[in-house]
Design a protein around this motif. Sequence first.
Motif, PDB file in Angstrom:
ATOM      1  N   LEU A  49      28.258 -24.447   2.593  1.00 38.96           N
ATOM      2  CA  LEU A  49      27.509 -23.837   1.488  1.00 38.96           C
ATOM      3  C   LEU A  49      28.329 -22.760   0.785  1.00 38.96           C
ATOM      4  O   LEU A  49      28.352 -22.672  -0.446  1.00 38.96           O
ATOM      5  CB  LEU A  49      26.202 -23.246   2.011  1.00 38.96           C
ATOM      6  CG  LEU A  49      25.287 -24.215   2.764  1.00 38.96           C
ATOM      7  CD1 LEU A  49      24.105 -23.473   3.375  1.00 38.96           C
ATOM      8  CD2 LEU A  49      24.814 -25.323   1.834  1.00 38.96           C
ATOM      9  N   GLN A  71      25.222 -14.673   0.616  1.00 41.16           N
ATOM     10  CA  GLN A  71      24.049 -15.521   0.458  1.00 41.16           C
ATOM     11  C   GLN A  71      22.851 -14.649   0.135  1.00 41.16           C
ATOM     12  O   GLN A  71      22.660 -13.606   0.767  1.00 41.16           O
ATOM     13  CB  GLN A  71      23.797 -16.295   1.761  1.00 41.16           C
ATOM     14  CG  GLN A  71      23.189 -17.646   1.551  1.00 41.16           C
ATOM     15  CD  GLN A  71      22.754 -18.306   2.857  1.00 41.16           C
ATOM     16  OE1 GLN A  71      21.645 -18.076   3.344  1.00 41.16           O
ATOM     17  NE2 GLN A  71      23.631 -19.098   3.425  1.00 41.16           N
ATOM     18  N   ALA A  73      19.266 -16.039  -0.896  1.00 49.52           N
ATOM     19  CA  ALA A  73      18.081 -16.653  -0.300  1.00 49.52           C
ATOM     20  C   ALA A  73      18.063 -18.112  -0.727  1.00 49.52           C
ATOM     21  O   ALA A  73      18.835 -18.525  -1.591  1.00 49.52           O
ATOM     22  CB  ALA A  73      16.803 -15.950  -0.764  1.00 49.52           C
ATOM     23  N   THR A  74      17.158 -18.866  -0.136  1.00 52.32           N
ATOM     24  CA  THR A  74      17.063 -20.295  -0.422  1.00 52.32           C
ATOM     25  C   THR A  74      15.688 -20.594  -0.989  1.00 52.32           C
ATOM     26  O   THR A  74      14.686 -20.054  -0.513  1.00 52.32           O
ATOM     27  CB  THR A  74      17.360 -21.091   0.864  1.00 52.32           C
ATOM     28  OG1 THR A  74      18.711 -20.804   1.244  1.00 52.32           O
ATOM     29  CG2 THR A  74      17.220 -22.586   0.644  1.00 52.32           C
ATOM     30  N   GLY A  76      12.952 -23.565  -2.308  1.00 50.33           N
ATOM     31  CA  GLY A  76      12.697 -24.982  -2.096  1.00 50.33           C
ATOM     32  C   GLY A  76      11.285 -25.417  -2.423  1.00 50.33           C
ATOM     33  O   GLY A  76      10.769 -26.346  -1.797  1.00 50.33           O
ATOM     34  N   ALA A  77      10.643 -24.785  -3.411  1.00 43.65           N
ATOM     35  CA  ALA A  77       9.289 -25.234  -3.795  1.00 43.65           C
ATOM     36  C   ALA A  77       9.352 -26.705  -4.208  1.00 43.65           C
ATOM     37  O   ALA A  77      10.313 -27.130  -4.854  1.00 43.65           O
ATOM     38  CB  ALA A  77       8.755 -24.364  -4.933  1.00 43.65           C
ATOM     39  N   VAL A  87      16.542 -28.365  -2.826  1.00 43.37           N
ATOM     40  CA  VAL A  87      16.603 -27.032  -2.234  1.00 43.37           C
ATOM     41  C   VAL A  87      17.874 -26.372  -2.739  1.00 43.37           C
ATOM     42  O   VAL A  87      18.947 -26.965  -2.685  1.00 43.37           O
ATOM     43  CB  VAL A  87      16.609 -27.139  -0.694  1.00 43.37           C
ATOM     44  CG1 VAL A  87      16.998 -25.819  -0.054  1.00 43.37           C
ATOM     45  CG2 VAL A  87      15.247 -27.596  -0.193  1.00 43.37           C
ATOM     46  N   VAL A  89      20.450 -23.045  -2.478  1.00 41.86           N
ATOM     47  CA  VAL A  89      20.885 -21.862  -1.749  1.00 41.86           C
ATOM     48  C   VAL A  89      21.523 -20.936  -2.780  1.00 41.86           C
ATOM     49  O   VAL A  89      22.546 -21.287  -3.372  1.00 41.86           O
ATOM     50  CB  VAL A  89      21.888 -22.234  -0.645  1.00 41.86           C
ATOM     51  CG1 VAL A  89      22.236 -21.009   0.189  1.00 41.86           C
ATOM     52  CG2 VAL A  89      21.330 -23.350   0.238  1.00 41.86           C
ATOM     53  N   TYR A 146      22.444   1.798   0.343  1.00 43.19           N
ATOM     54  CA  TYR A 146      22.868   1.992   1.733  1.00 43.19           C
ATOM     55  C   TYR A 146      24.204   1.337   2.065  1.00 43.19           C
ATOM     56  O   TYR A 146      24.566   1.247   3.225  1.00 43.19           O
ATOM     57  CB  TYR A 146      21.773   1.534   2.704  1.00 43.19           C
ATOM     58  CG  TYR A 146      21.387   0.090   2.608  1.00 43.19           C
ATOM     59  CD1 TYR A 146      22.098  -0.886   3.305  1.00 43.19           C
ATOM     60  CD2 TYR A 146      20.326  -0.332   1.825  1.00 43.19           C
ATOM     61  CE1 TYR A 146      21.772  -2.217   3.219  1.00 43.19           C
ATOM     62  CE2 TYR A 146      19.979  -1.669   1.723  1.00 43.19           C
ATOM     63  CZ  TYR A 146      20.705  -2.598   2.435  1.00 43.19           C
ATOM     64  OH  TYR A 146      20.369  -3.917   2.340  1.00 43.19           O
ATOM     65  N   SER A 218      25.507   6.630   5.409  1.00 42.98           N
ATOM     66  CA  SER A 218      24.580   7.457   6.154  1.00 42.98           C
ATOM     67  C   SER A 218      24.853   8.916   5.796  1.00 42.98           C
ATOM     68  O   SER A 218      25.900   9.424   6.164  1.00 42.98           O
ATOM     69  CB  SER A 218      24.758   7.224   7.649  1.00 42.98           C
ATOM     70  OG  SER A 218      23.836   7.988   8.372  1.00 42.98           O
ATOM     71  N   PRO A 220      21.821   7.363   3.091  1.00 49.06           N
ATOM     72  CA  PRO A 220      21.893   6.520   1.898  1.00 49.06           C
ATOM     73  C   PRO A 220      21.777   7.353   0.623  1.00 49.06           C
ATOM     74  O   PRO A 220      21.354   8.508   0.654  1.00 49.06           O
ATOM     75  CB  PRO A 220      20.686   5.598   2.050  1.00 49.06           C
ATOM     76  CG  PRO A 220      19.738   6.325   2.925  1.00 49.06           C
ATOM     77  CD  PRO A 220      20.559   7.182   3.827  1.00 49.06           C
ATOM     78  N   THR A 222      19.715   7.392  -2.605  1.00 49.08           N
ATOM     79  CA  THR A 222      18.461   6.714  -2.964  1.00 49.08           C
ATOM     80  C   THR A 222      18.257   6.675  -4.470  1.00 49.08           C
ATOM     81  O   THR A 222      18.690   7.562  -5.195  1.00 49.08           O
ATOM     82  CB  THR A 222      17.267   7.389  -2.283  1.00 49.08           C
ATOM     83  OG1 THR A 222      17.318   8.785  -2.586  1.00 49.08           O
ATOM     84  CG2 THR A 222      17.336   7.217  -0.782  1.00 49.08           C
TER      85      THR A 222
END
Lengths: 226, 226
Positions: A49, A71, A73-74, A76-77, A87, A89, A146, A218, A220, A222
Amino acid sequence: MREFFVTVDLVVLTIRESRLHVLLVERRYPPFEGEWALPGGYVLPEEDLTTAAYRELVEETAIGTGVHLEQLATYGAPERDPRGRTVTVAFLALVPQVGAPVAGTDASDAAWVPVADLEAGEMRLAFDHDDILADGIERARAKLEYSPLAAAFCPPEFTVAQLRGIYEAVWGHPLDPRNFHRKVTGSAGFLEPTGRTSTVDGGRPAQLYTRGALDTLSPPITRASG
Amino acid sequence: MREFFVTVDLVVLTIRESRLHVLLVERRYPPFEGEWALPGGYVLPEEDLTTAAYRELVEETAIGTGVHLEQLATYGAPERDPRGRTVTVAFLALVPQVGAPVAGTDASDAAWVPVADLEAGEMRLAFDHDDILADGIERARAKLEYSPLAAAFCPPEFTVAQLRGIYEAVWGHPLDPRNFHRKVTGSAGFLEPTGRTSTVDGGRPAQLYTRGALDTLSPPITRASG
């Protein structure tokens, strides 16, 4: 069990003219012919992938080395692609400022588009790419809190003011220069001084830094506070 | 373009006897017949990825509501499944303490296994499930730093000592009770006092809390310090 098509799609972000931009392609073929979409394509039979994502990135931007690629998210609806169960990726790529994008073989045009224009609803993307883009932008915004990932948008050596410009572009609002300087130079491992200075902004010489070795900031930095 | 099989695999974590455990199944059929693996299965034709993950979770644990379930990552190396090119979307589920697991139709046995035993190399999982498990454990450990997700392992009302037990189990090392109490009660939005107390530990009454509304702990509770 049934067979699926598997694709990769890329959320490629960069900073141009102090604003966050995303790489989009105009689709040459149906479905969604003539509409704008995230660049991507089918995963080849012998390809991992991540390999597929790098291949698409090189095809679309002519850059592939020294780029942050992760990566996302994947998705796949069942009805997300009219050609059949597909699907995808999704990957997030953060690239330093580059030239004009190259339209790949399945795109009739390619462009860097300001994220603010898309967030204002001025353009709708093909497939579920609006959702994927929103997830990619949120991932980038959150990671700047972060991690030292903002440096992925910078040249190898940069000033604190340049780095602040990245944060302001990604988060979409100005930050207090003094507070920002104190936070990033006080966050151990974020920045390594090179000992060199830059006078590129015409003002007094500013320290040049490279990205430090730590993966997690550390404390973070914000989004809420300047 | 070629067709792929698409599966979901689950990293289901819980705390039992003060230790982090993962749900494993013994495979009834080839490939890897008789070996232990993460629970999972093929995505059905009309099913979204998250729906498939919930279905597998209910089949394997008989619980599905009130469970934290998130997409972890997708794994698609060309040779990862000898039956053919298979992409698996892995999910992370964190469940409060539950009873014995139920072996699904494609498993001959199911068990909660201490994560420490797997990390000590006492067992090798089928496919690339060792890698997926390692990524799931790291995601859970990291999320406890900057989110109130530890509460997902707890009953609806819990004491600070119970919460600390979760952190110690997931991170695998003891934490200083005073420092921990100061940090979690000082992290705005992490915990909501219920006004009730518990004397379950036989000591003096301890405040009972529920999980607060915030999604991000500020400041985070870091693994390095107690």
